[in-house]
Design an enzyme around this catalytic site. Structure first.
Site, PDB file in Angstrom:
ATOM      1  N   ASN A  26       0.878  -1.168   0.000  1.00 21.52           N
ATOM      2  CA  ASN A  26       0.000   0.000   0.000  1.00 21.52           C
ATOM      3  C   ASN A  26       0.916   1.220   0.000  1.00 21.52           C
ATOM      4  O   ASN A  26       1.437   1.615   1.043  1.00 21.52           O
ATOM      5  CB  ASN A  26      -0.884  -0.047   1.257  1.00 21.52           C
ATOM      6  N   ARG A  38      -2.512  -2.070  -3.483  1.00 22.18           N
ATOM      7  CA  ARG A  38      -3.715  -1.270  -3.274  1.00 22.18           C
ATOM      8  C   ARG A  38      -3.622  -0.060  -4.208  1.00 22.18           C
ATOM      9  O   ARG A  38      -2.625   0.653  -4.216  1.00 22.18           O
ATOM     10  CB  ARG A  38      -3.772  -0.787  -1.837  1.00 22.18           C
ATOM     11  N   HIS A  87     -12.743   2.898  -0.104  1.00 22.73           N
ATOM     12  CA  HIS A  87     -12.765   1.862   0.950  1.00 22.73           C
ATOM     13  C   HIS A  87     -13.460   0.594   0.456  1.00 22.73           C
ATOM     14  O   HIS A  87     -14.012  -0.175   1.262  1.00 22.73           O
ATOM     15  CB  HIS A  87     -13.530   2.338   2.216  1.00 22.73           C
ATOM     16  N   HIS A 108     -17.560   2.257   7.727  1.00 18.23           N
ATOM     17  CA  HIS A 108     -16.101   2.219   7.897  1.00 18.23           C
ATOM     18  C   HIS A 108     -15.684   3.553   8.505  1.00 18.23           C
ATOM     19  O   HIS A 108     -15.665   4.579   7.820  1.00 18.23           O
ATOM     20  CB  HIS A 108     -15.414   1.991   6.539  1.00 18.23           C
ATOM     21  N   ASN A 123      -9.764   7.320  10.144  1.00 19.70           N
ATOM     22  CA  ASN A 123      -9.437   8.731   9.881  1.00 19.70           C
ATOM     23  C   ASN A 123     -10.248   9.220   8.692  1.00 19.70           C
ATOM     24  O   ASN A 123     -10.836  10.282   8.706  1.00 19.70           O
ATOM     25  CB  ASN A 123      -7.944   8.880   9.587  1.00 19.70           C
ATOM     26  N   GLY A 124     -10.222   8.393   7.634  1.00 22.12           N
ATOM     27  CA  GLY A 124     -11.162   8.578   6.535  1.00 22.12           C
ATOM     28  C   GLY A 124     -12.383   7.737   6.896  1.00 22.12           C
ATOM     29  O   GLY A 124     -12.236   6.724   7.577  1.00 22.12           O
ATOM     30  N   ARG A 151     -11.517  15.905   7.155  1.00 23.91           N
ATOM     31  CA  ARG A 151     -12.308  16.250   5.955  1.00 23.91           C
ATOM     32  C   ARG A 151     -13.716  16.660   6.348  1.00 23.91           C
ATOM     33  O   ARG A 151     -14.298  16.091   7.278  1.00 23.91           O
ATOM     34  CB  ARG A 151     -12.390  15.070   4.992  1.00 23.91           C
ATOM     35  N   MET A 197      -9.892  10.471  17.309  1.00 32.97           N
ATOM     36  CA  MET A 197     -11.117  10.271  18.072  1.00 32.97           C
ATOM     37  C   MET A 197     -10.863  10.044  19.551  1.00 32.97           C
ATOM     38  O   MET A 197     -11.628  10.500  20.399  1.00 32.97           O
ATOM     39  CB  MET A 197     -11.887   9.092  17.466  1.00 32.97           C
ATOM     40  N   ARG A 198      -9.759   9.368  19.883  1.00 29.10           N
ATOM     41  CA  ARG A 198      -9.491   9.121  21.311  1.00 29.10           C
ATOM     42  C   ARG A 198      -9.315  10.435  22.063  1.00 29.10           C
ATOM     43  O   ARG A 198      -9.843  10.619  23.164  1.00 29.10           O
ATOM     44  CB  ARG A 198      -8.214   8.279  21.468  1.00 29.10           C
ATOM     45  N   GLY A 204     -10.891   2.044  12.594  1.00 32.22           N
ATOM     46  CA  GLY A 204     -10.360   2.311  13.942  1.00 32.22           C
ATOM     47  C   GLY A 204     -11.428   2.732  14.934  1.00 32.22           C
ATOM     48  O   GLY A 204     -11.448   2.252  16.076  1.00 32.22           O
ATOM     49  N   GLU A 223     -14.408  -0.041  15.202  1.00 29.54           N
ATOM     50  CA  GLU A 223     -13.996  -1.249  15.915  1.00 29.54           C
ATOM     51  C   GLU A 223     -13.731  -0.993  17.396  1.00 29.54           C
ATOM     52  O   GLU A 223     -13.896  -1.887  18.218  1.00 29.54           O
ATOM     53  CB  GLU A 223     -12.706  -1.813  15.283  1.00 29.54           C
ATOM     54  N   GLU A 260      -8.375  -5.202   4.855  1.00 24.74           N
ATOM     55  CA  GLU A 260      -8.265  -4.890   3.423  1.00 24.74           C
ATOM     56  C   GLU A 260      -7.108  -5.642   2.769  1.00 24.74           C
ATOM     57  O   GLU A 260      -7.197  -6.052   1.618  1.00 24.74           O
ATOM     58  CB  GLU A 260      -8.071  -3.374   3.261  1.00 24.74           C
TER      59      GLU A 260
HETATM   60  P1  ADP Z   1      -7.041   5.068   8.842  1.00 25.20           P
HETATM   61  O1  ADP Z   1      -8.192   5.657   8.121  1.00 25.20           O
HETATM   62  O2  ADP Z   1      -5.846   5.951   8.898  1.00 25.20           O
HETATM   63  O3  ADP Z   1      -6.739   3.613   8.482  1.00 25.20           O
HETATM   64  P2  ADP Z   1      -7.924   3.896  11.338  1.00 25.20           P
HETATM   65  O4  ADP Z   1      -8.935   2.972  10.757  1.00 25.20           O
HETATM   66  O5  ADP Z   1      -6.701   3.304  11.948  1.00 25.20           O
HETATM   67  O6  ADP Z   1      -7.529   5.048  10.357  1.00 25.20           O
HETATM   68  O7  ADP Z   1      -8.698   4.756  12.476  1.00 25.20           O
HETATM   69  C1  ADP Z   1      -8.067   5.767  13.173  1.00 25.20           C
HETATM   70  C2  ADP Z   1      -9.082   6.351  14.137  1.00 25.20           C
HETATM   71  O8  ADP Z   1      -9.483   5.337  15.074  1.00 25.20           O
HETATM   72  C3  ADP Z   1      -8.529   7.507  14.969  1.00 25.20           C
HETATM   73  O9  ADP Z   1      -9.458   8.573  15.031  1.00 25.20           O
HETATM   74  C4  ADP Z   1      -8.380   6.877  16.334  1.00 25.20           C
HETATM   75  O10 ADP Z   1      -8.516   7.823  17.379  1.00 25.20           O
HETATM   76  C5  ADP Z   1      -9.537   5.915  16.343  1.00 25.20           C
HETATM   77  N1  ADP Z   1      -9.374   4.940  17.422  1.00 25.20           N
HETATM   78  C6  ADP Z   1      -8.440   3.981  17.563  1.00 25.20           C
HETATM   79  N2  ADP Z   1      -8.581   3.345  18.751  1.00 25.20           N
HETATM   80  C7  ADP Z   1      -9.619   3.938  19.397  1.00 25.20           C
HETATM   81  C8  ADP Z   1     -10.275   3.762  20.653  1.00 25.20           C
HETATM   82  N3  ADP Z   1      -9.853   2.844  21.503  1.00 25.20           N
HETATM   83  N4  ADP Z   1     -11.329   4.555  20.944  1.00 25.20           N
HETATM   84  C9  ADP Z   1     -11.753   5.497  20.087  1.00 25.20           C
HETATM   85  N5  ADP Z   1     -11.194   5.720  18.876  1.00 25.20           N
HETATM   86  C10 ADP Z   1     -10.146   4.961  18.529  1.00 25.20           C
END
Ligand code: ADP
Length: 404
Positions: free
Chosen positions: A7, A91, A180, A208, A211-212, A241, A284-285, A331, A334, A385
């Site tokens: 990727n 990818r 995605h 999904h 971040n995106g 975004r 998000m955290r 992220g 899940e 993916e």
């Molecule tokens: P990308 O689009 O870069 O692949 P990811 O799917 O890894 O991104 O998602 C990243 C997002 O997931 C971030 O906003 C991160 O804060 C959030 N995230 C990861 N773990 C947690 C958690 N335990 N609680 C809340 N949000 C989380």
């Protein structure tokens, strides 16, 4: 069969080496800051051995050469010889209307991919660099491209067309494509498996949330609508975004702030979304933590974030004439029980009986989060993916060998 999945981003290369007989990941890692100061490769083998190697990585070809070197090295490697690598899966972000599924890479396919650059000027060029590099480094190894847009090529015209002059669609291919795709495809198929139901009979909404972020309406295993459009900026509110935005807002800002196309692009892609609203973070955290500490803009951002997802779920349920399952992945999908709860609450009218206790504390694993007997099933399915790309690559390479 061993397959390496690449990727390639503008300054990074993520990779995974799969053993397809078991679908085990033998090794994975990432090369970062390619072409910049402070480049490094972080590598991890399936027995837990990890290494970080720092040093100059001038371009993608050099990066892939180093990665291959690590994969073959005595200390950190997983293979003894490059001829153990049977295929490479890439990818590729944009396949426009040319690619409706993954493709064996030939010179003609590369030409088609190059035509898509206009639609994804930031993403497709580094994807192509990975392909060119592999042609040089492993010239005899077959390569396959898996497109983020391909799964959504089943959308009907009324879902993918923009209400702009039709001539502009014809001239530039301006329409909604969605992204995605590998993730929406994987989690919807996996959801049907978990539910032990035939996917051809299911209406699934896949969220999904990373971040995106994008959401898709999937009928009988086929995408009939999705929230991202010509570019990944449309739809849900994301880390940086805007998601859906009245174009008038952008025109107004461009005029008042006297910004050009380049800066307008940066504004909607990098400075907006949760970062722009909360002023806290795009992560998000950190936003959830700030909201727990009563930061008002963080609370507002979260309310907007959940509300947008809820609206899409409602509209996709209407588009599909109902919904059987809502799947969370990415992220946030899940790992954030709070996000899932806020999105799913007050959805009893739709037939969703959400299980707050079953949802709480659940992170990163497959789990059903609706109550037993709920007409609509809500669930979490971690995405994969890379596995989709590896499996497509395996299938296409095996077919090409059969036809030889
Ligand atoms: P990308 O689009 O870069 O692949 P990811 O799917 O890894 O991104 O998602 C990243 C997002 O997931 C971030 O906003 C991160 O804060 C959030 N995230 C990861 N773990 C947690 C958690 N335990 N609680 C809340 N949000 C989380």
């Amino acid at each position: 069969m061993k397959i390496i999945v690449l990727n390639c981003g503008s300054s990074s290369i993520k990779y995974q080496l799969f053993e397809m007989e078991t679908t085990e990941v033998l090794a994975k890692g990432v090369a970062e800051k390619i072409g910049l100061h402070g480049s490094f490769i972080k590598h991890e083998r399936n027995d837990g051995i990890q290494v970080k190697i720092e040093g100059e990585i001038l371009d993608h070809q050099a990066g892939i050469e180093y990665i291959l070197g690590i994969l073959k090295s005595e200390k950190y490697g997983s293979i003894k010889d490059f001829n153990e690598i049977d295929a490479v899966g890439h990818r590729v972000v944009h396949g426009a209307e040319a690619f409706k599924g993954s493709e064996f890479i030939t010179e003609d396919v590369i030409k088609e991919m190059e035509k898509c650059i206009d639609l994804a000027p930031l993403h497709n060029p580094p994807n192509l660099k990975g392909i060119y590099a592999m042609q040089v480094l492993l010239p005899d190894v077959p390569q396959v491209g898996a497109f983020d847009t391909a799964f959504h090529q089943t959308m009907p015209a009324h879902a993918y067309m923009y209400a702009i002059p039709y001539s502009l669609y014809k001239k530039y291919g301006l329409r909604r494509y969605g992204f995605h795709g590998s993730s929406h495809r994987y989690v919807s198929a996996r959801a049907a498996e978990i539910l032990k139901k035939d996917i051809s009979k299911l209406r699934i909404i896949t969220c999904h949330l990373g971040n995106g972020a994008s959401i898709a309406a999937i009928v009988g295993g086929k995408s009939i609508d999705t929230s991202m459009g010509l570019t990944p900026v449309e739809g849900l509110i994301m880390g940086t975004r805007t998601g859906d935005l009245d174009v008038g807002v952008l025109l107004y800002i461009m005029q008042k702030e006297n910004i050009d196309h380049f800066n307008a692009n940066i504004l909607v892609n990098k400075h907006s979304g949760m970062l722009g609203i909360t002023g806290v973070s795009s992560d998000m955290r950190e936003i959830e933590t700030a909201a727990a500490e009563k930061n008002e803009r963080a609370i507002l951002g979260l309310d907007m974030y959940y509300y947008r997802i809820k609206k899409y779920i409602g509209s996709y349920a209407a588009a599909m004439g109902g919904v059987d399952a809502i799947v969370f992945t990415g992220g946030i999908g899940e790992n954030s029980p709070e996000a899932r709860e806020e999105v799913c609450k007050n959805m009893e009218f739709l037939g969703l009986e959400f299980d707050n206790d079953g949802n709480r504390g659940k992170r990163g694993k497959e789990v059903i989060i609706s109550k037993p007997g709920s007409k609509v099933i809500a669930m979490v399915v971690p995405t994969n993916e890379e596995l989709v790309i590896a499996k497509d690559t395996e299938q296409i390479v095996l077919e090409s060998l059969k036809n030889k």
